[in-house]
Design a protein around this motif. Structure first.
Motif, mmCIF file in Angstrom:
data_model
loop_
_atom_site.group_PDB
_atom_site.id
_atom_site.type_symbol
_atom_site.label_atom_id
_atom_site.label_comp_id
_atom_site.label_asym_id
_atom_site.label_seq_id
_atom_site.Cartn_x
_atom_site.Cartn_y
_atom_site.Cartn_z
ATOM 1 N N GLU A 1 -13.460 -1.070 -11.656
ATOM 2 C CA GLU A 1 -14.637 -0.250 -11.381
ATOM 3 C C GLU A 1 -15.210 -0.644 -10.026
ATOM 4 N N LEU A 2 -15.538 0.372 -9.224
ATOM 5 C CA LEU A 2 -16.332 0.193 -8.015
ATOM 6 C C LEU A 2 -17.703 0.783 -8.286
ATOM 7 N N LEU A 3 -18.743 -0.025 -8.102
ATOM 8 C CA LEU A 3 -20.113 0.409 -8.353
ATOM 9 C C LEU A 3 -20.922 0.204 -7.081
ATOM 10 N N PHE A 4 -21.472 1.295 -6.553
ATOM 11 C CA PHE A 4 -22.251 1.268 -5.322
ATOM 12 C C PHE A 4 -23.732 1.361 -5.673
ATOM 13 N N ILE A 5 -24.543 0.515 -5.063
ATOM 14 C CA ILE A 5 -25.993 0.569 -5.285
ATOM 15 C C ILE A 5 -26.590 1.504 -4.246
ATOM 16 N N LYS A 6 -27.012 2.678 -4.701
ATOM 17 C CA LYS A 6 -27.611 3.679 -3.818
ATOM 18 C C LYS A 6 -29.126 3.491 -3.719
ATOM 19 N N LEU B 1 0.814 -1.206 0.000
ATOM 20 C CA LEU B 1 0.000 0.000 0.000
ATOM 21 C C LEU B 1 0.853 1.264 0.000
ATOM 22 N N ASN B 2 2.131 1.143 0.349
ATOM 23 C CA ASN B 2 3.015 2.305 0.334
ATOM 24 C C ASN B 2 3.249 2.824 -1.080
ATOM 25 N N ILE C 1 -7.516 6.521 -1.542
ATOM 26 C CA ILE C 1 -6.707 5.649 -0.692
ATOM 27 C C ILE C 1 -7.439 5.360 0.615
ATOM 28 N N GLN C 2 -8.099 6.373 1.181
ATOM 29 C CA GLN C 2 -8.923 6.134 2.371
ATOM 30 C C GLN C 2 -10.026 5.133 2.063
ATOM 31 N N LEU C 3 -10.670 5.310 0.930
ATOM 32 C CA LEU C 3 -11.748 4.410 0.520
ATOM 33 C C LEU C 3 -11.240 2.984 0.359
ATOM 34 N N TRP C 4 -10.093 2.832 -0.279
ATOM 35 C CA TRP C 4 -9.555 1.502 -0.558
ATOM 36 C C TRP C 4 -9.200 0.762 0.730
ATOM 37 N N VAL C 5 -8.559 1.462 1.660
ATOM 38 C CA VAL C 5 -8.203 0.835 2.930
ATOM 39 C C VAL C 5 -9.461 0.476 3.713
ATOM 40 N N LEU C 6 -10.456 1.361 3.705
ATOM 41 C CA LEU C 6 -11.715 1.070 4.395
ATOM 42 C C LEU C 6 -12.376 -0.172 3.806
ATOM 43 N N GLU D 1 -22.573 3.448 4.644
ATOM 44 C CA GLU D 1 -22.567 4.910 4.673
ATOM 45 C C GLU D 1 -21.144 5.468 4.540
ATOM 46 N N ALA D 2 -20.178 4.826 5.196
ATOM 47 C CA ALA D 2 -18.805 5.325 5.155
ATOM 48 C C ALA D 2 -18.218 5.195 3.750
ATOM 49 N N ILE D 3 -18.468 4.055 3.099
ATOM 50 C CA ILE D 3 -17.978 3.848 1.733
ATOM 51 C C ILE D 3 -18.637 4.834 0.780
#
Length: 299
Positions: free
Chosen positions: A43-48, A13-14, A174-179, A145-147
């Motif tokens: 691709e990241l796809l979120f179902i809202k 991750l560095n 990067i925050q999103l990926w680690v979460l 919610e956080a993602i």
């Protein structure tokens, strides 16, 4: 110090340097059927809102609000709306590592057999191929919610295009990926999540007791579990045993004292609870590759 999970060791991750190609909060109005395709990137796809059926590598998944899909380069997938409700889908297209041609690569809507030779050259290598077990294509998030917030923050940056928006978006990604990696890890290891409070208590105790050796017996009593179970859980969560972690944080403190104080090495060893200067020097050399005296000369 990397404190996370065996899965993460498959990725450095560095060195992560994402390139975000598309950041869009889009809505599909039924009936919609996106035929099978492959994409060049991730691709990241979120179902809202709404629901859908997604097929990835021949496996059928039902997407409901709060779900996340991860599509990988050259991975066949398709999507179909399930009813008459609009499907709102914030999504990101990205390279995990910036490449010279990253700005040139478009989004693909074709199956592999219809790609031109130039388009095939745009297919990114799967940088996640060494994850064991593989990262899932469909993730039912415990904390959607956080993602979603991080995805919407990235989309906001791309919509507004304030100065340095691309750099800001990289930091958010990067925050999103680690979460996301943490979320997957906790789902795969629910016993760690259920014992997280005890593990945090032990870790905090060790970080605040640098002046002496700690025993497994006292740590097991603190965590209210057997020392064998504690060792197994702690290593699964942080990659090292409790005692190895304690030695590590004591040596980090030793490095700070060597660099920024004039205390003798013997005094430093005593203050950090090592039995002798020889035990201290041996542990320091094993971790840092140099003796404490040689390290002091580097400052």
């Amino acid at each position: 110090m990397i404190e996370w999970m065996e899965d993460l060791y498959a990725m450095d991750l560095n060195t992560l340097s994402p390139y975000i190609r598309v950041a869009w909060d889009s809505t599909l109005y039924p009936p919609v059927h996106l035929a099978e395709r492959v994409i060049f990137d991730y691709e990241l796809l979120f179902i809202k809102e709404g629901e859908c059926e997604v097929v990835v590598d021949g496996n059928l998944y039902r997407g409901i609000p709060g779900d996340l899909f991860l599509f990988k380069p050259n991975q066949p997938h398709s999507l179909r709306t399930m009813d008459d409700r609009p499907l709102r889908q914030p999504h990101l297209h990205f390279d995990l590592y910036y490449r010279d041609d990253s700005p040139e690569v478009p989004v693909s809507f074709k199956p592999y057999e219809r790609l031109s030779e130039q388009e095939k050259r745009w297919l990114r290598p799967d940088d996640l191929r060494d994850f064991h077990p593989p990262l899932p294509s469909h993730i039912r998030l415990n904390k959607p919610e956080a993602i979603e917030k991080l995805m919407q923050d990235i989309i906001f940056e791309f919509d507004r295009k304030f100065p340095y928006y691309e750099t800001t978006a990289k930091g958010l990604f990067i925050q999103l990926w680690v979460l996301l990696l943490r979320e997957i890890h906790w789902q795969r290891n629910p016993h760690l999540l259920s014992n997280r409070e005890q593990l945090d208590r032990v870790k905090s105790y060790l970080s605040h007791h640098l002046h002496r050796d700690a025993t497994l017996d006292e740590l097991a009593e603190l965590a209210n579990m057997s020392k064998y179970y504690l060792c197994r859980l702690f290593k699964k969560a942080y990659g090292v045993t409790p005692i190895q972690y304690h030695v590590s944080v004591r040596l980090e403190k030793a490095k700070e004292m060597i660099r920024f104080t004039d205390l003798s090495l013997t005094r430093i060893a005593e203050e950090l609870g090592f039995q002798s200067i020889h035990a201290f020097s041996r542990a320091f050399r094993m971790r840092e590759g140099v003796s404490p005296s040689a390290y002091r000369k580097l400052r």
